[in-house]
Design a protein around this motif. Structure first.
Motif, short mmCIF file in Angstrom:
data_model
loop_
_atom_site.label_atom_id
_atom_site.label_comp_id
_atom_site.label_asym_id
_atom_site.label_seq_id
_atom_site.Cartn_x
_atom_site.Cartn_y
_atom_site.Cartn_z
N ASP A 1 6.39 -6.07 3.96
CA ASP A 1 5.24 -5.95 3.35
C ASP A 1 5.14 -4.95 2.05
O ASP A 1 3.98 -5.03 1.45
CB ASP A 1 4.07 -5.19 4.31
N GLU A 2 6.08 -4.44 1.75
CA GLU A 2 6.26 -3.73 0.62
C GLU A 2 7.04 -4.13 -0.57
O GLU A 2 8.17 -3.44 -0.79
CB GLU A 2 6.68 -2.08 0.87
N TYR A 3 6.72 -5.22 -1.05
CA TYR A 3 7.73 -5.75 -2.09
C TYR A 3 7.53 -5.68 -3.45
O TYR A 3 8.32 -6.00 -4.42
CB TYR A 3 7.73 -7.27 -1.79
N GLY A 4 6.13 -5.15 -3.84
CA GLY A 4 5.73 -5.11 -5.17
C GLY A 4 5.32 -3.87 -5.74
O GLY A 4 4.50 -3.73 -6.76
N ASN B 1 10.26 0.09 -11.75
CA ASN B 1 11.01 0.52 -10.68
C ASN B 1 10.25 0.48 -9.55
O ASN B 1 9.06 1.01 -9.36
CB ASN B 1 11.63 1.73 -10.95
N LEU B 2 10.82 0.11 -8.24
CA LEU B 2 10.15 -0.15 -7.04
C LEU B 2 9.89 1.44 -6.72
O LEU B 2 10.85 2.11 -6.77
CB LEU B 2 10.99 -0.69 -5.99
N LEU B 3 8.80 1.72 -6.12
CA LEU B 3 8.43 3.06 -5.79
C LEU B 3 8.51 3.24 -4.36
O LEU B 3 8.75 4.35 -3.78
CB LEU B 3 6.87 3.35 -6.10
N VAL B 4 8.53 2.02 -3.38
CA VAL B 4 8.81 2.15 -2.21
C VAL B 4 9.91 1.47 -1.78
O VAL B 4 10.02 0.23 -1.94
CB VAL B 4 7.28 1.89 -1.44
N SER B 5 10.57 2.10 -1.03
CA SER B 5 12.05 1.32 -0.37
C SER B 5 11.79 1.25 0.98
O SER B 5 11.97 2.40 1.46
CB SER B 5 13.39 2.05 -1.18
N ASP C 1 0.86 -1.03 0.10
CA ASP C 1 -0.05 -0.08 -0.01
C ASP C 1 0.78 1.38 0.16
O ASP C 1 0.24 2.35 0.01
CB ASP C 1 -0.89 0.13 1.30
N GLY C 2 2.15 0.86 -0.25
CA GLY C 2 2.93 2.14 0.01
C GLY C 2 3.50 2.82 1.21
O GLY C 2 4.30 3.94 1.39
N ILE C 3 3.22 2.00 2.31
CA ILE C 3 3.50 2.55 3.69
C ILE C 3 4.19 1.30 4.51
O ILE C 3 3.59 -0.06 4.26
CB ILE C 3 2.19 2.62 4.50
#
Length: 129
Positions: free
Chosen positions: A110-113, A120-124, A100-102
């Motif tokens: 929880d932020e793998y995709g 490109n990954l938007l959330v790192s 969900d970007g958080i």
């Protein structure tokens, strides 16, 4: 019954690296294919194991999607390894919080995709466990 059975997982030699994304080590034995099939943990349906974490909710009990947000009432376990602080109980979050970007998990699992059109990954999420 589900949680009683899950406490018996210590008898199995399942390593954290073998876990299906979003599962807890104590539930890992339920996520081992049986002749290529997965049995939904609570509802009992039998589906092809390839459908586990395929981003489509196949089981009535949502247990086939522990690592995606496909099922409305799913549970995701952060993949951080047990430490003295979490005492073998990794944080669990509602599956709706996956990608969900958080960053909800201290390890970012929880932020793998979350990717943009260029893949490109938007959330790192840094591992701060």
């Amino acid at each position: 019954m589900y949680y009683v059975m899950s406490n018996q997982a210590d008898k199995h030699n399942i390593k954290p690296k073998d876990l299906v994304r979003g599962t807890h080590l104590k539930e890992a034995r339920f996520y081992t294919p049986n002749e290529g099939m997965f049995t939904c943990i609570k509802s009992g349906e039998s589906i092809d194991f390839k459908k586990v974490n395929d981003d489509y909710c196949d089981c009535a009990d949502s247990t086939d999607e522990p690592g995606t947000s496909a099922c409305p009432d799913g549970i995701f376990y952060c993949s951080n390894l047990p430490t003295a602080l979490n005492n073998k109980h990794p944080k669990r979050i509602p599956s709706s919080k996956i990608n969900d970007g958080i960053c909800d998990c201290c390890d970012g699992s929880d932020e793998y995709g979350v990717k943009n059109l260029l893949n490109n990954l938007l959330v790192s999420c840094p591992n701060v466990c």
